[in-house]
Scaffold this active site. Structure first.
Site, PDB file in Angstrom:
ATOM      1  N   SER A 191      -0.867  -0.386  -9.962  1.00 48.46           N
ATOM      2  CA  SER A 191      -0.025  -1.317 -10.724  1.00 48.46           C
ATOM      3  C   SER A 191      -0.648  -1.746 -12.059  1.00 48.46           C
ATOM      4  O   SER A 191      -0.384  -2.851 -12.541  1.00 48.46           O
ATOM      5  CB  SER A 191       0.370  -2.537  -9.883  1.00 48.46           C
ATOM      6  OG  SER A 191       1.143  -2.108  -8.767  1.00 48.46           O
ATOM      7  N   GLU A 246      -8.508   3.189  -6.203  1.00 48.20           N
ATOM      8  CA  GLU A 246      -7.105   2.791  -6.142  1.00 48.20           C
ATOM      9  C   GLU A 246      -6.830   2.101  -4.808  1.00 48.20           C
ATOM     10  O   GLU A 246      -6.551   2.765  -3.796  1.00 48.20           O
ATOM     11  CB  GLU A 246      -6.203   4.025  -6.235  1.00 48.20           C
ATOM     12  CG  GLU A 246      -6.408   4.845  -7.490  1.00 48.20           C
ATOM     13  CD  GLU A 246      -5.131   5.598  -7.862  1.00 48.20           C
ATOM     14  OE1 GLU A 246      -4.530   5.235  -8.880  1.00 48.20           O
ATOM     15  OE2 GLU A 246      -4.735   6.508  -7.121  1.00 48.20           O
ATOM     16  N   GLY A 282       1.913   1.073  -6.716  1.00 50.26           N
ATOM     17  CA  GLY A 282       3.379   1.038  -6.723  1.00 50.26           C
ATOM     18  C   GLY A 282       3.963  -0.270  -6.204  1.00 50.26           C
ATOM     19  O   GLY A 282       5.159  -0.356  -5.945  1.00 50.26           O
ATOM     20  N   HIS A 314      -5.528  11.383  -3.492  1.00 53.42           N
ATOM     21  CA  HIS A 314      -4.611  10.272  -3.780  1.00 53.42           C
ATOM     22  C   HIS A 314      -4.097   9.674  -2.467  1.00 53.42           C
ATOM     23  O   HIS A 314      -3.850  10.393  -1.504  1.00 53.42           O
ATOM     24  CB  HIS A 314      -3.440  10.779  -4.637  1.00 53.42           C
ATOM     25  CG  HIS A 314      -2.627   9.646  -5.186  1.00 53.42           C
ATOM     26  ND1 HIS A 314      -1.669   9.014  -4.445  1.00 53.42           N
ATOM     27  CD2 HIS A 314      -2.660   9.025  -6.388  1.00 53.42           C
ATOM     28  CE1 HIS A 314      -1.137   8.043  -5.179  1.00 53.42           C
ATOM     29  NE2 HIS A 314      -1.727   8.024  -6.358  1.00 53.42           N
ATOM     30  N   ASN A 370      -0.270   9.548 -13.853  1.00 56.79           N
ATOM     31  CA  ASN A 370       0.168  10.317 -12.687  1.00 56.79           C
ATOM     32  C   ASN A 370       1.685  10.168 -12.578  1.00 56.79           C
ATOM     33  O   ASN A 370       2.184   9.122 -12.185  1.00 56.79           O
ATOM     34  CB  ASN A 370      -0.536   9.747 -11.440  1.00 56.79           C
ATOM     35  CG  ASN A 370      -0.064  10.399 -10.165  1.00 56.79           C
ATOM     36  OD1 ASN A 370       0.647  11.418 -10.194  1.00 56.79           O
ATOM     37  ND2 ASN A 370      -0.440   9.821  -9.029  1.00 56.79           N
ATOM     38  N   LYS A 373       3.613  11.645 -10.591  1.00 55.83           N
ATOM     39  CA  LYS A 373       4.083  11.823  -9.198  1.00 55.83           C
ATOM     40  C   LYS A 373       5.291  12.757  -9.158  1.00 55.83           C
ATOM     41  O   LYS A 373       5.401  13.664  -9.976  1.00 55.83           O
ATOM     42  CB  LYS A 373       4.385  10.464  -8.561  1.00 55.83           C
ATOM     43  CG  LYS A 373       3.255   9.453  -8.762  1.00 55.83           C
ATOM     44  CD  LYS A 373       3.380   8.264  -7.868  1.00 55.83           C
ATOM     45  CE  LYS A 373       2.340   7.240  -8.270  1.00 55.83           C
ATOM     46  NZ  LYS A 373       2.180   6.196  -7.279  1.00 55.83           N
ATOM     47  N   GLU A 416      -1.290   8.645  -1.553  1.00 52.48           N
ATOM     48  CA  GLU A 416      -0.014   9.161  -1.040  1.00 52.48           C
ATOM     49  C   GLU A 416      -0.232  10.461  -0.282  1.00 52.48           C
ATOM     50  O   GLU A 416       0.457  10.745   0.698  1.00 52.48           O
ATOM     51  CB  GLU A 416       0.988   9.314  -2.201  1.00 52.48           C
ATOM     52  CG  GLU A 416       1.504   7.948  -2.638  1.00 52.48           C
ATOM     53  CD  GLU A 416       1.870   7.827  -4.103  1.00 52.48           C
ATOM     54  OE1 GLU A 416       2.035   8.849  -4.793  1.00 52.48           O
ATOM     55  OE2 GLU A 416       1.987   6.664  -4.559  1.00 52.48           O
TER      56      GLU A 416
HETATM   57  C1  PEP Z   1      -1.160   5.962  -8.763  1.00 51.06           C
HETATM   58  O1  PEP Z   1      -0.321   6.465  -8.049  1.00 51.06           O
HETATM   59  O2  PEP Z   1      -2.195   6.599  -9.023  1.00 51.06           O
HETATM   60  C2  PEP Z   1      -0.900   4.614  -9.273  1.00 51.06           C
HETATM   61  C3  PEP Z   1      -1.910   3.942  -9.740  1.00 51.06           C
HETATM   62  O3  PEP Z   1       0.402   4.167  -9.228  1.00 51.06           O
HETATM   63  P1  PEP Z   1       0.980   2.786  -9.867  1.00 51.06           P
HETATM   64  O4  PEP Z   1       0.358   2.631 -11.223  1.00 51.06           O
HETATM   65  O5  PEP Z   1       2.471   3.012  -9.940  1.00 51.06           O
HETATM   66  O6  PEP Z   1       0.600   1.693  -8.939  1.00 51.06           O
END
Ligand code: PEP
Length: 249
Positions: free
Chosen positions: A211, A165, A171, A95, A11, A13, A97
């Protein structure tokens, strides 16, 4: 990893420029990727055409969002028909966000997911709890409620991958331990078997996001209900993303 085909999504973003994306594409094109893994990247809408025309067909393209129905007078939106026109096969929906920064709710997300599936676009359906919800012992409640919203809206689970997630891991550099992730993945599978069907529970891939990176992915990938990853930050680096793809066990 479980018995389903391993699935790794990147992703991107709201990151990248024409130049940085062309470098990432060339790194991905030259990476060696295990053959038995579904690999998908989700560029920002604006760059999907660039990515589709220069990225190897080995890697499928996902969008990061879509509209709830057929396109038309919806200023600023992107329709599923347009995504298909550009060669997208997937869309990420729910997601954190979009839930927590943009304010999308379960019903709106469910509509998008149902419409995307009706047009043969696969859905990467994201669920996950906030830190305060975990600390209050509500992780399963939150995940099951988000899952139920998808289940109530979806005509079928054939073309759906669930991404667990935890919001506190996205992040932040604070990855869930393999045990924490496995516990929720197993609970999600159990929920599917009780509330949808045993077949959907065993067939649906449940991937982990938050992460995940080149150093922690192998231990997570060993867990029996972790069928892959949704990767944010580390997907912007081609070689590291490839190493996550290749962590399949
Ligand atoms: C995501 O936004 O789906 C995600 C897992 O981000 P990150 O790997 O940066 O934590």
């Amino acid at each position: 990893a479980g018995s389903g085909k391993f699935f790794v999504g990147g992703n991107w973003k709201c990151n990248g420029t024409k130049d940085s994306i062309s470098k990432l594409i060339s790194d991905l094109n030259s990476a060696k990727l295990e053959s038995d893994v579904d690999v998908v990247v989700a560029p920002p809408f604006l760059y999907i055409d660039q990515v589709k025309s220069s990225l190897t067909d080995r890697i499928e393209i996902s969008a990061q969002n879509c509209w709830t129905g057929k396109g038309g007078a919806f200023t600023g939106e992107i329709s599923v028909e347009q995504l298909k026109d550009l060669g997208c096969k997937w869309v990420i929906l729910g997601h954190s966000e979009r839930r927590h920064i943009i304010g999308e709710n379960d019903e709106f997300i469910g509509k998008k997911a149902a419409y995307a599936l009706s047009q043969n676009i696969g859905v990467i359906a994201c669920i996950g709890e906030l830190l305060e919800e975990r600390e209050a012992g509500k992780t399963f409640d939150v995940c099951f409620q988000q899952l139920k919203a998808f289940a109530d809206a979806l005509p079928s689970w054939d073309n759906v991958v669930i991404a667990y997630e935890p919001v506190w891991a996205i992040g932040t550099g604070k990855v869930a331990t393999p045990e924490q992730a496995q516990e929720v993945h197993a609970a999600v599978r159990d929920w599917l078997s009780k509330n949808v069907s045993a077949e959907v529970a065993s067939k649906t891939r449940i991937i982990y996001g938050g992460s995940a990176n080149g150093s922690n992915c192998s231990d997570l990938a060993k867990k029996e209900d972790i069928d892959g990853f949704l990767v944010g930050g580390a997907s912007l680096k081609g070689p590291e993303f490839a190493s996550i793809v290749n962590s399949v066990t």
